[in-house]
Design an enzyme around this catalytic site. Sequence first.
Site, PDB file in Angstrom:
ATOM      1  N   HIS A   1       0.826  -1.225   0.000  1.00 31.96           N
ATOM      2  CA  HIS A   1       0.000   0.000   0.000  1.00 31.96           C
ATOM      3  C   HIS A   1       0.851   1.262   0.000  1.00 31.96           C
ATOM      4  O   HIS A   1       1.813   1.379   0.749  1.00 31.96           O
ATOM      5  CB  HIS A   1      -1.056   0.002   1.105  1.00 31.96           C
ATOM      6  CG  HIS A   1      -0.516  -0.008   2.503  1.00 31.96           C
ATOM      7  ND1 HIS A   1      -0.158   1.126   3.169  1.00 31.96           N
ATOM      8  CD2 HIS A   1      -0.321  -1.023   3.375  1.00 31.96           C
ATOM      9  CE1 HIS A   1       0.245   0.808   4.388  1.00 31.96           C
ATOM     10  NE2 HIS A   1       0.160  -0.486   4.540  1.00 31.96           N
TER      11      HIS A   1
ATOM     12  N   HIS B   1       3.682   2.470  12.617  1.00 30.75           N
ATOM     13  CA  HIS B   1       2.790   3.627  12.835  1.00 30.75           C
ATOM     14  C   HIS B   1       3.386   4.697  13.748  1.00 30.75           C
ATOM     15  O   HIS B   1       2.645   5.508  14.321  1.00 30.75           O
ATOM     16  CB  HIS B   1       1.437   3.189  13.426  1.00 30.75           C
ATOM     17  CG  HIS B   1       0.645   2.286  12.528  1.00 30.75           C
ATOM     18  ND1 HIS B   1      -0.594   1.801  12.891  1.00 30.75           N
ATOM     19  CD2 HIS B   1       0.899   1.798  11.294  1.00 30.75           C
ATOM     20  CE1 HIS B   1      -1.063   1.033  11.902  1.00 30.75           C
ATOM     21  NE2 HIS B   1      -0.174   1.014  10.929  1.00 30.75           N
TER      22      HIS B   1
ATOM     23  N   GLU C   1      -4.842   1.879   2.511  1.00 27.75           N
ATOM     24  CA  GLU C   1      -4.988   0.683   3.352  1.00 27.75           C
ATOM     25  C   GLU C   1      -5.177   1.059   4.806  1.00 27.75           C
ATOM     26  O   GLU C   1      -5.945   0.429   5.524  1.00 27.75           O
ATOM     27  CB  GLU C   1      -3.728  -0.202   3.223  1.00 27.75           C
ATOM     28  CG  GLU C   1      -3.870  -1.581   3.873  1.00 27.75           C
ATOM     29  CD  GLU C   1      -3.404  -1.644   5.326  1.00 27.75           C
ATOM     30  OE1 GLU C   1      -3.654  -2.662   5.973  1.00 27.75           O
ATOM     31  OE2 GLU C   1      -2.795  -0.672   5.833  1.00 27.75           O
TER      32      GLU C   1
ATOM     33  N   ASP D   1       6.174   0.396   6.718  1.00 27.91           N
ATOM     34  CA  ASP D   1       4.716   0.253   6.546  1.00 27.91           C
ATOM     35  C   ASP D   1       4.184   1.380   5.666  1.00 27.91           C
ATOM     36  O   ASP D   1       3.824   2.436   6.158  1.00 27.91           O
ATOM     37  CB  ASP D   1       4.041   0.248   7.919  1.00 27.91           C
ATOM     38  CG  ASP D   1       2.566  -0.090   7.830  1.00 27.91           C
ATOM     39  OD1 ASP D   1       2.094  -0.541   6.783  1.00 27.91           O
ATOM     40  OD2 ASP D   1       1.874   0.129   8.850  1.00 27.91           O
TER      41      ASP D   1
ATOM     42  N   ASP E   1       3.174  -6.560   3.240  1.00 31.00           N
ATOM     43  CA  ASP E   1       2.799  -5.477   4.151  1.00 31.00           C
ATOM     44  C   ASP E   1       3.141  -5.844   5.588  1.00 31.00           C
ATOM     45  O   ASP E   1       2.339  -5.677   6.499  1.00 31.00           O
ATOM     46  CB  ASP E   1       1.298  -5.154   3.997  1.00 31.00           C
ATOM     47  CG  ASP E   1       0.877  -3.955   4.835  1.00 31.00           C
ATOM     48  OD1 ASP E   1       1.761  -3.184   5.260  1.00 31.00           O
ATOM     49  OD2 ASP E   1      -0.327  -3.796   5.091  1.00 31.00           O
TER      50      ASP E   1
END
Lengths: 467, 467
Positions: free
Chosen positions: A279, A423, A325, A291, A353
């Site tokens: 993504h 994240h 995503e 990510d 991913d």
Amino acid sequence: MKRFLLLLLILFTINISAQTDAETLKTIYTTSLTNGKSYEWLDYLSNQIGGRLSGSLNAEKAVAYTKEELEKLGLDKVWLQPVMVPKWVRGAPEYAYIETGPGKTTTVNICALGGSIATPYGGLKANVVEVQGIEELKKLGEANIKGKIVFYNRPMQADLIQTFEAYGGCVDQRYAGAMEAAKLGAVGVIVRSMNLRLDDFPHTGSMTYGDLPNSKRIPSAAISTNDAETLSTMLALDKNVKFFFSQSCRQLADVQSYNVIGEITGSQYPNEYIIVGGHLDSWDLGDGSHDDGAGVVQSMDVLRLLKESGIKPKRSIRVVLFMNEENGLRGATKYAEVAKQKGENHIFSLESDAGGFTPRGFSFDCSDAVFSKIESWKPLFKPYLIHYFEQGGSGADVGPLKTETNVLAGLRPDSQRYFDHHHAANDTFEHVNKRELELGAATMTALVYLFDTYGIAPISNSNQIKD
Amino acid sequence: MKRFLLLLLILFTINISAQTDAETLKTIYTTSLTNGKSYEWLDYLSNQIGGRLSGSLNAEKAVAYTKEELEKLGLDKVWLQPVMVPKWVRGAPEYAYIETGPGKTTTVNICALGGSIATPYGGLKANVVEVQGIEELKKLGEANIKGKIVFYNRPMQADLIQTFEAYGGCVDQRYAGAMEAAKLGAVGVIVRSMNLRLDDFPHTGSMTYGDLPNSKRIPSAAISTNDAETLSTMLALDKNVKFFFSQSCRQLADVQSYNVIGEITGSQYPNEYIIVGGHLDSWDLGDGSHDDGAGVVQSMDVLRLLKESGIKPKRSIRVVLFMNEENGLRGATKYAEVAKQKGENHIFSLESDAGGFTPRGFSFDCSDAVFSKIESWKPLFKPYLIHYFEQGGSGADVGPLKTETNVLAGLRPDSQRYFDHHHAANDTFEHVNKRELELGAATMTALVYLFDTYGIAPISNSNQIKD
């Protein structure tokens, strides 16, 4: 001269066809490790563009850049697939502290969860109830929750070997924690970051309010693991400590964006599609290198490595860079919708991913019969230390493509460091190792080569591997 | 009360004995991941002590610290084994530049190789001959080498999957490069760092002058991979560029040091020894976290994890922290010498000296018959993603213990990042991941448990694993 080149091309093609599968895999791995492009692309995506939250300017830059780079590869087709995506913006930096008495405050590291509303202007201060999860919250009930900030503090389970399992066992607090706490009258939610390590980085991620009306929604934020420990300790000493936080994030109207798609059209079965993807969007705190910048550039390199290795696919091979995503899955939904409309037969879809770490293997979502066939390929991967072939989930972006007969798969890299970065502001380029990234790209290419060569029909003598 | 405790102990022991091997491994891994000590020990060793070159004050601090920590574990014996070690000191920081013309210089990053002599006072400047290795050097012969600085620039081979193989294919330049160049009249040697990555860190390591008399010895240094590329490019443009370097390292007299040893004495076969170890010394540029702080703390934790997991070994289990692996192997030689003198039967010796990265398995130096037995244990490790069981080399420190019948082994962690840090200033604590380190300690403990339980006699019905 032209005839000479044609002859050379024919000789080269014959040469590749005469290779055993083991030799072809060797060519793929060598090409990736000595002449890969994934690291260079990731450098640009991470360091020249950066975090690529859906609907942001950076996300659009990433669309333009990857399309341009795919166009340089001499694929048969490269195009953008339009899709409307949500646009959530973080606003001013968040601020938070623990207050143990008048003027006695300890600043802590938080970040708004993706999709959260802002705190009231000037911030929000309230008493705190610490819970280990939604179940405990519900047991406590409205009497104990109303007017308070709920602090979800269940840590990721350290003794699970695969860290994604530990994530799966905790992430409900982040995703549904605010919704459930709001129903019981809480005024805000603080969630321990999904991180197995003790450090100072808060980790964002998606959350939902479900069907809650706007008036019932409450702000939610993640707190770093170190500060979660501090808050918990302070609460153990004094139940009356207060927590303050301020955030100004908001949800804007949907905006136009795109999936980026490139294709090598199959020479024998052009209507059988094999896709590889990651993504293109990321969260906004870091540069989204693991990510999922890694998955994006690896997927792009799969098509390039096939070409560089002299492989001419029988089936159509696509790279799909999915948009959104992280907070909507709109790109994946759109891609599957269009594929269905067009009646495209997606026989195999592979997603990367899970970070750009050393690849260990794949998990496959397929029938037992097809899995037996796939397992027969496993010895080919042994020289590359690829050992993990298991049935299991694939990935969020390829999920919507599932049919009764086809195969989905997810690349499974070493997962130990992934949630150190996931994240968070430290999901950055310097934490990706070039060789590990390239080994992942090669491993994906090798699997795509085998699916292209042997398809997904149950195993028979005619599709034994060439050794 | 005493009787009650005794009863508890008996019950607990019975309980452990009733466990299947799979359950015991689960206990070991869970204990390491939730209650391991290796990371805390490494933090101290790396951040409170630092680089531990043989003969240095830090090396002595490390001896004292690890002995003290082992003494806290309640082992049956902890002692120091005296050994004389070489003492080489780096002196003032090295300095080097490339000179393309009068006053036109480019500073580059070098470090003296361990064991090298200093440059003459004020440094050394000469023309440079670039070679791809010792073979090319010999072909060029004295006419082309005399009076020059030899620049060994053969890179590590990127397409080898196991990076130690790539290291093995290059390290002769570092180890013997100066000796061979000196024989042909070179005045100095510069070696491309043993590093698969392009970066600015020079990587030190041991070198030898063999039998060369002092008067024939020439200084040698490693240059960072980025600067090796620069030097090579400049030489391609102009063969007459000069290289200057200055270093003030020297070899002092041998000093007293120690191997640090701890033992749990076996309950049934106290004269059968199983050892686990790493080396306590390190190079001086970084803090030696991966090489080999990781192996030291993992080995220490093996004995602790056995105790914490309620395992009472039948055989004697020793942790041996070897001194002087990097530039002499004196500790290993001494340990093996004393073991032989005492007639100690070392049935199994396990070394961890390949970094604190995610463990993938082991390589075993043993007979085929014993290897079959070991392979039968492999399924027990599958839940922990340990898949690599191969016959092959073990490690430098356990090597001298080899007999015809016993088993040596080396832990094999993921090797992709190892040479990014090996012997360089960035071999530091922040590059070790806590979980990866703990998984390594658990994997070693599990293997030690199995060797303790089943010994090294060929497989029979009586020593099938308990499942």
